[in-house]
Design a protein around this motif. Sequence first.
Motif, short mmCIF file in Angstrom:
data_model
loop_
_atom_site.label_atom_id
_atom_site.label_comp_id
_atom_site.label_asym_id
_atom_site.label_seq_id
_atom_site.Cartn_x
_atom_site.Cartn_y
_atom_site.Cartn_z
N TYR A 258 0.82 -1.22 0.00
CA TYR A 258 0.00 0.00 0.00
C TYR A 258 0.85 1.27 0.00
CZ TYR A 258 -3.84 -3.19 0.66
OH TYR A 258 -4.75 -4.20 0.48
N ARG A 259 2.12 1.14 -0.36
CA ARG A 259 3.03 2.28 -0.58
C ARG A 259 3.26 3.09 0.69
NH1 ARG A 259 0.46 5.71 -5.10
NH2 ARG A 259 -1.39 5.28 -3.85
N LEU A 260 3.50 2.37 1.76
CA LEU A 260 3.69 3.03 3.06
C LEU A 260 5.14 2.99 3.54
CD1 LEU A 260 0.48 1.79 4.93
CD2 LEU A 260 0.79 3.82 3.51
N LEU A 261 6.06 2.44 2.77
CA LEU A 261 7.46 2.41 3.15
C LEU A 261 8.20 3.59 2.52
CD1 LEU A 261 6.56 -0.53 3.76
CD2 LEU A 261 8.87 -1.25 3.12
N GLY A 262 9.30 3.98 3.15
CA GLY A 262 10.13 5.03 2.58
C GLY A 262 10.67 5.96 3.63
N ALA A 263 11.42 6.98 3.18
CA ALA A 263 11.93 8.00 4.09
C ALA A 263 10.77 8.61 4.85
CB ALA A 263 12.68 9.07 3.30
N ARG A 264 10.97 8.80 6.15
CA ARG A 264 9.96 9.35 7.08
C ARG A 264 8.84 8.35 7.40
NH1 ARG A 264 11.29 13.07 3.60
NH2 ARG A 264 9.42 12.70 2.38
N SER A 265 9.02 7.08 7.07
CA SER A 265 8.10 6.04 7.53
C SER A 265 8.71 5.35 8.74
CB SER A 265 7.84 5.00 6.44
OG SER A 265 7.08 5.57 5.38
N VAL A 266 7.99 5.40 9.87
CA VAL A 266 8.53 4.89 11.14
C VAL A 266 7.64 3.74 11.63
CG1 VAL A 266 9.15 5.45 13.51
CG2 VAL A 266 9.45 7.16 11.69
N PHE A 267 8.27 2.59 11.83
CA PHE A 267 7.56 1.39 12.27
C PHE A 267 8.02 1.03 13.67
CE2 PHE A 267 7.83 1.37 7.68
CZ PHE A 267 6.52 1.12 7.31
N ALA A 268 7.10 1.06 14.61
CA ALA A 268 7.44 0.78 16.00
C ALA A 268 7.63 -0.71 16.23
CB ALA A 268 6.34 1.31 16.92
N HIS A 269 8.69 -1.05 16.92
CA HIS A 269 9.01 -2.36 17.48
C HIS A 269 9.87 -3.22 16.55
CE1 HIS A 269 6.53 -1.21 20.76
NE2 HIS A 269 5.48 -1.06 19.97
N GLY A 270 9.31 -3.82 15.52
CA GLY A 270 10.13 -4.60 14.60
C GLY A 270 10.93 -5.69 15.28
N ILE A 271 10.28 -6.42 16.19
CA ILE A 271 10.99 -7.48 16.93
C ILE A 271 11.03 -8.77 16.13
CG2 ILE A 271 10.98 -8.87 19.03
CD1 ILE A 271 9.53 -6.54 20.41
N HIS A 272 9.88 -9.14 15.55
CA HIS A 272 9.75 -10.46 14.92
C HIS A 272 9.76 -10.30 13.40
CE1 HIS A 272 8.92 -11.94 18.92
NE2 HIS A 272 8.00 -11.01 19.06
N LEU A 273 10.93 -9.99 12.85
CA LEU A 273 11.09 -9.74 11.43
C LEU A 273 11.95 -10.83 10.79
CD1 LEU A 273 11.93 -5.92 11.55
CD2 LEU A 273 9.73 -6.94 10.94
N CYS A 274 11.69 -11.12 9.53
CA CYS A 274 12.56 -12.01 8.77
C CYS A 274 13.62 -11.16 8.05
CB CYS A 274 11.76 -12.84 7.77
SG CYS A 274 10.98 -11.86 6.45
N ASP A 276 14.17 -10.81 4.90
CA ASP A 276 13.61 -10.07 3.77
C ASP A 276 12.99 -8.76 4.23
OD1 ASP A 276 12.83 -10.04 0.86
OD2 ASP A 276 10.84 -9.89 1.77
N GLU A 277 12.30 -8.78 5.37
CA GLU A 277 11.71 -7.55 5.90
C GLU A 277 12.79 -6.56 6.30
OE1 GLU A 277 7.61 -8.66 8.13
OE2 GLU A 277 9.33 -9.95 8.66
N CYS A 278 13.83 -7.05 6.95
CA CYS A 278 14.93 -6.15 7.34
C CYS A 278 15.59 -5.52 6.12
CB CYS A 278 15.97 -6.91 8.15
SG CYS A 278 15.38 -7.51 9.75
N GLN A 279 15.81 -6.33 5.11
CA GLN A 279 16.44 -5.81 3.90
C GLN A 279 15.56 -4.75 3.24
OE1 GLN A 279 17.71 -8.80 1.07
NE2 GLN A 279 17.81 -7.34 -0.61
N ARG A 280 14.26 -5.00 3.19
CA ARG A 280 13.35 -4.05 2.54
C ARG A 280 13.26 -2.75 3.34
NH1 ARG A 280 11.93 -1.83 -1.86
NH2 ARG A 280 9.72 -1.30 -2.08
N LEU A 281 13.27 -2.84 4.65
CA LEU A 281 13.29 -1.62 5.48
C LEU A 281 14.53 -0.79 5.18
CD1 LEU A 281 12.11 -3.18 8.85
CD2 LEU A 281 10.91 -1.35 7.65
N GLY A 282 15.67 -1.47 5.07
CA GLY A 282 16.91 -0.76 4.82
C GLY A 282 16.95 -0.11 3.45
#
Length: 442
Positions: A258-274, A276-282
């Motif tokens: 839904y196009r919600l990732l990017g600069a100024r997108s802040v996701f709280a917690h991120g404890i249980h990530l794979c 692929d998710e970490c790479q995409r966040l970066g």
Amino acid sequence: MSDSVKAYRAAVLHFLAAPESQESHEYFTDGLLVVEHGRIARIGHAYDLLPQLPAGVEVVEYSDALITAGFVDTHIHYPQQGMIGSYGTQLLDWLQTYVFPAERRFADLEYARLQARFFLRELLRNGTTTALVFCTVHKESVEAFFEEALRLNLRMLAGKVLMDRNAPDYLTDTAESGYADSQALIERWHGRKRLHYAVTPRFAPTSTPQQLALAGKLLGEYPDLYLHTHLAENRQEVQWVKELFPERKHYLDVYDHYRLLGARSVFAHGIHLCDDECQRLGETGSTVAFCPTSNLFLGSGLFDLARLERHDVRVGLGTDIGGGTSFSQLRSLDEAYKILQLQGQSLDPFKALYLATLGGARALYLDDRIGNLQPGKEADFVVLDYFATPLLAQRIEQARGLAEKLFALMILGDDRTVKATYAAGRLVHERGKTDKTVLLST
């Protein structure tokens, strides 16, 4: 000139880059911070700068103290302060039992105003000068928060919660009303003095696909907005997302779709990530807010800082009131140290203070304005008292260097450690004087 210039003398420490970098910080044992028109004008050794001050400039001296940049909180809920420390459940039950009933009251504008004033006093009393803040589904909660932040001239970020399913009727909007209300609030508040608006879906389970799509539309229509939501805090929550969005490959992919990732997108917690998710966040420049006291209090899990940093993910520090148990970022750092110890990692005291200051500003893409004390930056800073408590004083007296002093502050410090807080060069909290007097004087 002397009316617009003021100087502050104490030990001064601030960061120029992450501690892993060479020349990451500047430290002045007897330092001077010169402020002019709400911005940092000079920083350096007192013996160099004092003779250069214009005649009549007031010099405020803080003995046995450390001046550093104001703390940055990258995830906190102001409507939840009244139910902080509520006993006995984990995330999903805790929301239903405590959070939703507390948030119901914020439909009342006057109640929201009272809570906003208390909330901002607590932040400033703990040395926090910038925060990314959850409000409630009610427009009134946002209006009240921004009114008070504007009055105090604070750099704050906030938004109306979007929540059109899987919540009590008294706390739900619709996809269309959430979009319209958010747009009206954006037009009224975003970019006004030091305020920023954050599009704020609570988390994927409480928004329909239509609402998430409209959140993405808002981000496209106003390119400098923030996105603020929750991600992979609790294993039960992660499983719920899989059931609600079976077509998506993982939790983060829901937001990505839904196009919600990017600069100024802040996701709280991120404890249980794979991975692929970490790479995409970066690779999208997204940020994860590390919320130590909340993660422990709700039994959510252990945040893996090293893993996220391997993927070049921006990380900020959050108190997550009211799942978190203290407004103090010093208390957050105490618990962060223990969380990382349990995983064979170590949180160096310089890295810790960086996370609470410049690291948090960088996580919010505000490091061109706040986060350190470089000339030209906004004069948001905090004065920390090395002798705030007898135990801290004893430990400081035995410290063998700056690193040990910083470590003592982060392990033993709390709100009592904050002697004074300044925002845009103005005193907004002074320990030992009534907060009401100080705040009203601004």
